[in-house]
Design a protein around this motif. Structure first.
Motif, short mmCIF file in Angstrom:
data_model
loop_
_atom_site.label_atom_id
_atom_site.label_comp_id
_atom_site.label_asym_id
_atom_site.label_seq_id
_atom_site.Cartn_x
_atom_site.Cartn_y
_atom_site.Cartn_z
N GLU A 1 0.82 -1.21 0.00
CA GLU A 1 0.00 0.00 0.00
C GLU A 1 0.85 1.26 0.00
OE1 GLU A 1 -2.86 0.17 3.11
OE2 GLU A 1 -4.33 -1.03 2.02
N ASN A 2 2.02 1.21 0.67
CA ASN A 2 2.83 2.42 0.85
C ASN A 2 4.16 2.39 0.13
OD1 ASN A 2 1.42 1.85 3.84
ND2 ASN A 2 1.12 3.89 3.02
N THR A 3 4.49 1.30 -0.57
CA THR A 3 5.79 1.19 -1.22
C THR A 3 5.66 0.50 -2.57
OG1 THR A 3 6.32 -0.96 -0.24
CG2 THR A 3 6.95 1.00 1.02
N ILE A 4 6.71 0.67 -3.38
CA ILE A 4 6.86 -0.07 -4.61
C ILE A 4 8.36 -0.29 -4.83
CG2 ILE A 4 6.78 2.04 -6.02
CD1 ILE A 4 5.62 0.35 -8.29
N THR A 5 8.77 -1.51 -5.11
CA THR A 5 10.18 -1.85 -5.31
C THR A 5 10.45 -1.97 -6.80
OG1 THR A 5 10.25 -3.00 -3.19
CG2 THR A 5 12.00 -3.48 -4.76
N VAL A 6 11.44 -1.21 -7.27
CA VAL A 6 11.77 -1.16 -8.70
C VAL A 6 13.22 -1.61 -8.88
CG1 VAL A 6 10.13 0.68 -9.17
CG2 VAL A 6 12.47 1.26 -8.51
N LEU A 7 13.59 -1.86 -10.15
CA LEU A 7 14.95 -2.26 -10.48
C LEU A 7 15.68 -1.07 -11.09
CD1 LEU A 7 16.95 -4.65 -10.62
CD2 LEU A 7 16.18 -5.02 -12.99
N LEU A 8 16.77 -0.66 -10.45
CA LEU A 8 17.59 0.44 -10.95
C LEU A 8 18.76 -0.13 -11.73
CD1 LEU A 8 17.74 2.84 -7.85
CD2 LEU A 8 16.04 2.73 -9.69
N ARG A 9 18.93 0.33 -12.96
CA ARG A 9 20.04 -0.12 -13.81
C ARG A 9 21.01 1.03 -14.04
NH1 ARG A 9 16.68 -3.45 -18.50
NH2 ARG A 9 16.14 -5.27 -17.20
N PRO A 10 22.31 0.76 -13.99
CA PRO A 10 23.28 1.85 -14.21
C PRO A 10 23.20 2.38 -15.64
CG PRO A 10 24.38 -0.29 -14.12
CD PRO A 10 22.96 -0.53 -13.70
N ALA A 11 23.43 3.68 -15.78
CA ALA A 11 23.41 4.33 -17.09
C ALA A 11 24.81 4.31 -17.69
CB ALA A 11 22.90 5.76 -16.97
N ALA B 1 27.16 7.69 -7.99
CA ALA B 1 27.36 6.80 -9.14
C ALA B 1 28.06 5.51 -8.72
CB ALA B 1 28.16 7.52 -10.21
N SER B 2 28.96 5.60 -7.75
CA SER B 2 29.70 4.42 -7.30
C SER B 2 28.82 3.42 -6.57
CB SER B 2 30.85 4.85 -6.39
OG SER B 2 30.36 5.58 -5.27
N SER B 3 27.65 3.85 -6.12
CA SER B 3 26.75 2.95 -5.38
C SER B 3 25.91 2.08 -6.31
CB SER B 3 25.83 3.76 -4.47
OG SER B 3 24.93 4.56 -5.24
N LEU B 4 26.04 2.28 -7.63
CA LEU B 4 25.24 1.50 -8.57
C LEU B 4 26.15 0.89 -9.64
CD1 LEU B 4 22.21 0.82 -9.05
CD2 LEU B 4 22.16 2.70 -10.68
N PRO B 5 27.06 0.00 -9.26
CA PRO B 5 27.92 -0.63 -10.27
C PRO B 5 27.16 -1.62 -11.15
CG PRO B 5 28.30 -1.61 -8.12
CD PRO B 5 27.35 -0.47 -7.90
N GLU B 6 26.05 -2.11 -10.65
CA GLU B 6 25.21 -3.05 -11.40
C GLU B 6 23.76 -2.86 -10.96
OE1 GLU B 6 25.98 -6.84 -8.39
OE2 GLU B 6 26.83 -6.83 -10.41
#
Length: 282
Positions: A104-114, A170-175
């Protein structure tokens, strides 16, 4: 793209027959670009004193060399360095993934590096936008994303429909990694508040590159969270309870009035019967 223009030499040492232009990459902020790159050469007619260079790498410095040719050979070359502008980062979301989870209060998505284009990625942002009618909703495109960081409180004070729910280095999203929108955490000064169940939201992911005073960004919508229908049930039940109570109250009141009327009729009938009996005996 680079537009290069040159002037005819003041002392050409003969009749100019052609120009020779050479160029190569000598420096780049993009690690995918080889420096120094291969040297390329093109020729121009004597009456052509300009050339448009395309398909160059963004954020890359090129060394250009121009020299004139006469019947006696080539003259001295004129050299210049030009750096191309950086480009907006690119995303690999060709196959848009479905949300990894939703409440109800959240949604989990997939973040991909650019992928940086001429400059490395400087920072990522997750933007949450309340879905409104089309006339009130902004639609970010490749040229209109979210250049101004905006906290939830600032957006609320200004009456805006979008806010930055998180900022990531940027370093927190290597993959690729999951991220929960509405987890009530703070990311680099941006609060990620729980989502309201009765509202629908659009989730955007944005990448930004900075280099030598230039800023380029790109954003893409990665999810939509619909309003929860379950959140309307308590209100509907409450309304129905009030309506049922009103109906029962009316029925009870009508029944009480009916009982009083029946009691009055019975008393009147009994009284009338007593008067008739007394009159007969007399």
């Amino acid at each position: 793209m680079i537009f290069l223009k040159w002037e005819e030499p003041q002392e050409p040492n003969g009749l100019i027959t052609q120009y020779e232009i050479s160029y190569q990459s000598i420096e780049s902020s993009d690690p995918a670009v080889n420096v120094p790159g291969p040297r390329r050469t093109i020729s121009k007619l004597r009456n052509e004193t300009y050339h448009v260079f395309s398909n160059l790498h963004p954020g890359t410095t090129y060394l250009f060399s121009v020299r004139a040719c006469t019947g006696k050979g080539f003259g001295q070359a004129a050299l210049t360095e030009i750096t191309t502008n950086i480009s907006a980062p690119s995303f690999d979301y060709a196959d848009m993934p479905s949300p990894l989870g939703e409440s109800e209060n959240t949604i989990t998505v997939l973040l991909r590096p650019a992928q940086g284009r001429g400059a490395p990625i400087s920072v990522y942002q997750v933007i949450v936008e309340e879905e409104r009618p089309r006339r009130l909703r902004r639609e970010p495109g490749s040229q209109d994303c979210f250049p101004v960081p905006l906290t939830f409180d600032a957006a609320l004070a200004r009456g805006l429909v979008h806010y930055f729910g998180a900022e990531l280095a940027a370093s927190s999203l290597p993959e690729a990694m999951p991220f929960t929108v509405g987890d009530n955490q703070t990311y680099r000064g941006f609060w990620n508040p729980p989502l309201e169940p009765r509202k629908a939201y659009l989730i955007y992911f944005q990448a930004t590159s900075h280099l030598k005073g230039e800023t380029r960004l790109n954003c893409i919508r990665i999810a939509r969270k619909a309003a929860c229908k379950e959140s309307k049930r308590p209100l509907e039940v409450s309304q129905r309870s009030e309506e049922m109570g009103l109906i029962l109250g009316i029925c009870a009141g009508g029944l009480a009035v009916l009982i009083l009327l029946l009691g009055a009729i019975i008393i009147i009938i009994r009284k009338g019967a007593g008067d008739v009996k007394g009159l007969t005996m007399g």
